[in-house]
Design an enzyme around this catalytic site. Sequence first.
Site, PDB file in Angstrom:
ATOM      1  N   ALA A  59       0.820  -1.209   0.000  1.00  0.00           N
ATOM      2  CA  ALA A  59       0.000   0.000   0.000  1.00  0.00           C
ATOM      3  C   ALA A  59       0.852   1.257   0.000  1.00  0.00           C
ATOM      4  CB  ALA A  59      -0.916  -0.001   1.224  1.00  0.00           C
ATOM      5  N   ILE A  92       3.962   1.694  -1.157  1.00  0.00           N
ATOM      6  CA  ILE A  92       4.873   1.864  -2.294  1.00  0.00           C
ATOM      7  C   ILE A  92       4.078   1.875  -3.603  1.00  0.00           C
ATOM      8  CG2 ILE A  92       6.753   0.804  -3.598  1.00  0.00           C
ATOM      9  CD1 ILE A  92       7.802  -0.277  -0.963  1.00  0.00           C
ATOM     10  N   GLU A 111       3.812   0.793  -6.800  1.00  0.00           N
ATOM     11  CA  GLU A 111       4.503  -0.193  -7.641  1.00  0.00           C
ATOM     12  C   GLU A 111       4.625   0.267  -9.092  1.00  0.00           C
ATOM     13  OE1 GLU A 111       2.679  -1.935  -4.150  1.00  0.00           O
ATOM     14  OE2 GLU A 111       1.804  -0.867  -5.841  1.00  0.00           O
ATOM     15  N   ASP A 123      27.224  25.394 -29.461  1.00  0.00           N
ATOM     16  CA  ASP A 123      28.230  25.588 -30.486  1.00  0.00           C
ATOM     17  C   ASP A 123      27.714  26.648 -31.463  1.00  0.00           C
ATOM     18  OD1 ASP A 123      30.607  25.077 -31.858  1.00  0.00           O
ATOM     19  OD2 ASP A 123      29.629  23.658 -33.199  1.00  0.00           O
ATOM     20  N   ASP A 156      28.180  19.377 -32.611  1.00  0.00           N
ATOM     21  CA  ASP A 156      28.070  18.496 -33.767  1.00  0.00           C
ATOM     22  C   ASP A 156      29.368  17.785 -34.099  1.00  0.00           C
ATOM     23  OD1 ASP A 156      29.517  20.624 -34.643  1.00  0.00           O
ATOM     24  OD2 ASP A 156      28.131  21.253 -36.211  1.00  0.00           O
ATOM     25  N   ASN A 199      -1.883   5.832  -2.345  1.00  0.00           N
ATOM     26  CA  ASN A 199      -1.097   5.073  -1.377  1.00  0.00           C
ATOM     27  C   ASN A 199      -1.390   5.500   0.059  1.00  0.00           C
ATOM     28  OD1 ASN A 199       1.403   5.265  -3.837  1.00  0.00           O
ATOM     29  ND2 ASN A 199       0.479   3.347  -3.189  1.00  0.00           N
ATOM     30  N   ASP A 208      -6.100   2.986 -10.797  1.00  0.00           N
ATOM     31  CA  ASP A 208      -5.466   4.299 -10.673  1.00  0.00           C
ATOM     32  C   ASP A 208      -4.386   4.496 -11.732  1.00  0.00           C
ATOM     33  OD1 ASP A 208      -5.098   6.808  -9.284  1.00  0.00           O
ATOM     34  OD2 ASP A 208      -3.190   5.994  -8.624  1.00  0.00           O
TER      35      ASP A 208
END
Length: 910
Positions: A281, A283, A285, A327, A640, A706, A749
């Site tokens: 809950a 964290i 994921e 540059d 470049d 969370n 969510d």
Amino acid sequence: MKQVFTKSIEQLSQHFSIDPHQGLKNAEADKRLQEYGPNRLQEVKSTFWGILFLRQFQNPLLVVLFLGALLSLYIAHYVDAIAILVIILINASISFMQELKSQQSMQALKEMASPKCWVRREDAWLEIPAAELVPGDVIKLETGTIVPADARLMDAVSLQVDEAALTGESDPVYKHHRVITDPNTPLADRKNCVFMSTAVTHGYATAIVNATGMKTEVGHIAQLLAETEAPLTPLQQRIQKLSKTLIFAALIAVFLVLLLGYFQGMALLSMANTGISLAVAAIPEGLPTVVTIVLTLGAHQMMRSKALAKHLTSVETLGATTVICSDKTGTLTQNKMQVKHLWVGGQKIEVSGLGYIPQGEFRDAKSGQLIQVDAHPALQDMLQKAVLCSESRLVENAGEYSVQGLPTEGAVVVAGAKAQIHKSSLLSSYEVVQTLPFDSERKMMSVVVRDADGQAWLYVKGAPDVVVSRSDEVECDDGIHPIHLMHSKIESVVADYAQQALRTLAVAYRKLSNEELQEIDVCLEKGLTFVGVFGIIDPPRPEAIEAVKQCRDAGIGVVMITGDHAATATAIAKQMQILDPKVDSRHQVITGTQLNGLDEQALFDEVKNIKVFARVTPEHKLRIVKALQAHQEVVAMTGDGVNDAPALRSSDIGVAMGLNGSGVAKESADLILLDDNFATIVTAVREGRRIYDNIRKFIRQGLTANVSEVIALLWAFVLISAQVNERGEVSVLLTLAPLMILWVNLVSDGIPALALGVDGAEDNIMKRSPRNTQESFFAGQLHWRILLRGTVLGTMTFVVFKMSLDAGYSPAYAQTLAFLTLIFGQLVHIFDARTFSTLYERNPFDNRMLIVAVLLSTALSLAVVYHPWGHWVFGTSSVSLSHLGAVMLFSALPTFALSAIKYKTRWRWL
């Protein structure tokens, strides 16, 4: 051998123990090849893919989830364990695939080396692989040759070398073999040396190799590149910090549960189950996955705007950029030399046009009046003579124009084409008898032509001071004047053009007698009639001027870093308004030689005042970038050439040119401009800011969920009495099951949160100053909003759960109602999370993808509740329609009520 440019050929021959006219003996060459090694750049040792994959599990969020999966396996919650492990693998795989593509910079450098070269061995010229060259070898160079190693010239005939990729010099460099006495001569001015991977554009020469492989200048850059570590991007730093914060919060919550469970006499397995639920809950994921997907969507949007993001995190970094180190040649300027001014017949004329396109107007510099070339004999005559005295050609291919030959000479040819004067047409009336090529000693070239009447003429173009010194008279509108009467006027014109950083080219002529045609030689270049002066420059891109202004409005500084001369760089910087007009330009411009005199502290003190760095080396660029970073600046470096690669790697974000950039620059950069347009950077900055805003909005949305889950679980643990099961174990009925929490975080969510990644920018996004690099995701009191909204929603979720239990419904039914309360509460909250104001101030329907995502999430969640498969996997139970409707209304109340209060009070923390 160091500073070979200060040594004579005799000294070099003695040092390398060679006879320059014989070359090395084969046996000695073999011995030196064993001693010095092959003449190639060292390859990057790629990390084994397995090791690279395992590195992805260093993410602390994944470590905690992995521990949760192990605990789930231990307590026989196999479905939970498999679901968590799948999430871990998805996160790790996405990051792994991105890193697998990133180890190519050194290979690009290696491929630039010349595969073959001509070398003198035992008094014979041999063609050998460039990898077999050794110090002391005598090599031959000619037009089209790629220089195979660093070498000191023994002789040079009209030798010109394109060193743009190494030094940033916009024009080919004229070379000679004379000794240079100043030991502090910068790389770009070492005219008696040639360097590995540069290209011979004209002439021929012989040279003694003084360095091979990693000892060459390009090898030195390769070493710098290998030793330079790319810094963590602001996004990576913030996610690391956020991860640590979330892990700390999860550990605190788990510790409290274990402590309370211990005093309540709960069994270890029951406490482990509760701990897993809380860890899952606390964290988010989906955070790494969703951030990666949001960045990918942003990268696709940027690609449509001609900016290719090689590394996803660079998309966001652009939004934090505070300084762009650019540059000059080909980035801020067009890299196409153009005649912008000319002086002929005593009149100054301005020439318009863009690049090599043969379209433009000639106007009087004073009055601005349009000049018709065919009605201006002096101008027409000057252009004809200059075009005939040129070897460059204007080429058109499918509507695109380019110049074959020297850029400066090409500018004259294009100017003639704007007046419909072409060499191919002139040759119908003139015959070219002989050409005397440009020579760096004479600083001029000539062509002998014969007109339709058979009269021979010598047409000359070259450095104005040289042409004036060889002229007797000047052609003006009112007749021919002695040169001494016009000398000061010509000097004034040349000085005026030089002040504007224009390269000057003078045109003159003389009539030749038949006797003089018998032996055509450079001795004929005297007694000339001076015609006029061209003022030539590589002009700024018009769109880049506007882009610099937009950067200034957005609080982003622009610094020019170039290998070109200070005067040229200063003039371009003034035109582009890079220099502060309120400050003397001398205090804003510094050269590489002056930079050498500054230690790190002195450079740190001065770097924020300097707007132009001229005649710089790769080491200088690294020092500049690091000095700016020491001021907490987020530095974007554009470039470049090969010489830009270490600084591109070291900067917070490297931006390479896609059309004209070297392979090394592209591989070292994070972002590639597909149109080489500086203005594209502004578009990319806007996109980067939008993406960062949307990531913050996602984090707000995700962490609110969370917090809601943690609060809902903690209330259950504190307020619901522990029960004893049939095995005599003490346990607490939790508000939500672990898989329900995973579903909320990843699906109900997560899917709508993804739609935030394509949300449009807020109106003021390019009027804000760049955000502070130390600013957290929670700036602007976002953390209080997350905690408050999450606590309210979590409490309401628990209230629904507790009321259902008290009403006599089964635990599965009560958990399902709590599950739905949390889902619908978050789906309403997302419309408030997509703005930094309130949902009442932004049209909820202007992001159609979000509407679709919310509807999809609703449908999937209802399927979990009403489908038997959902009952088996998630432990849900079908709820009545009246309860479903009540839950929908009840869950929407917190967002509408709190947002209304915020709208009225303007409390940022609410």
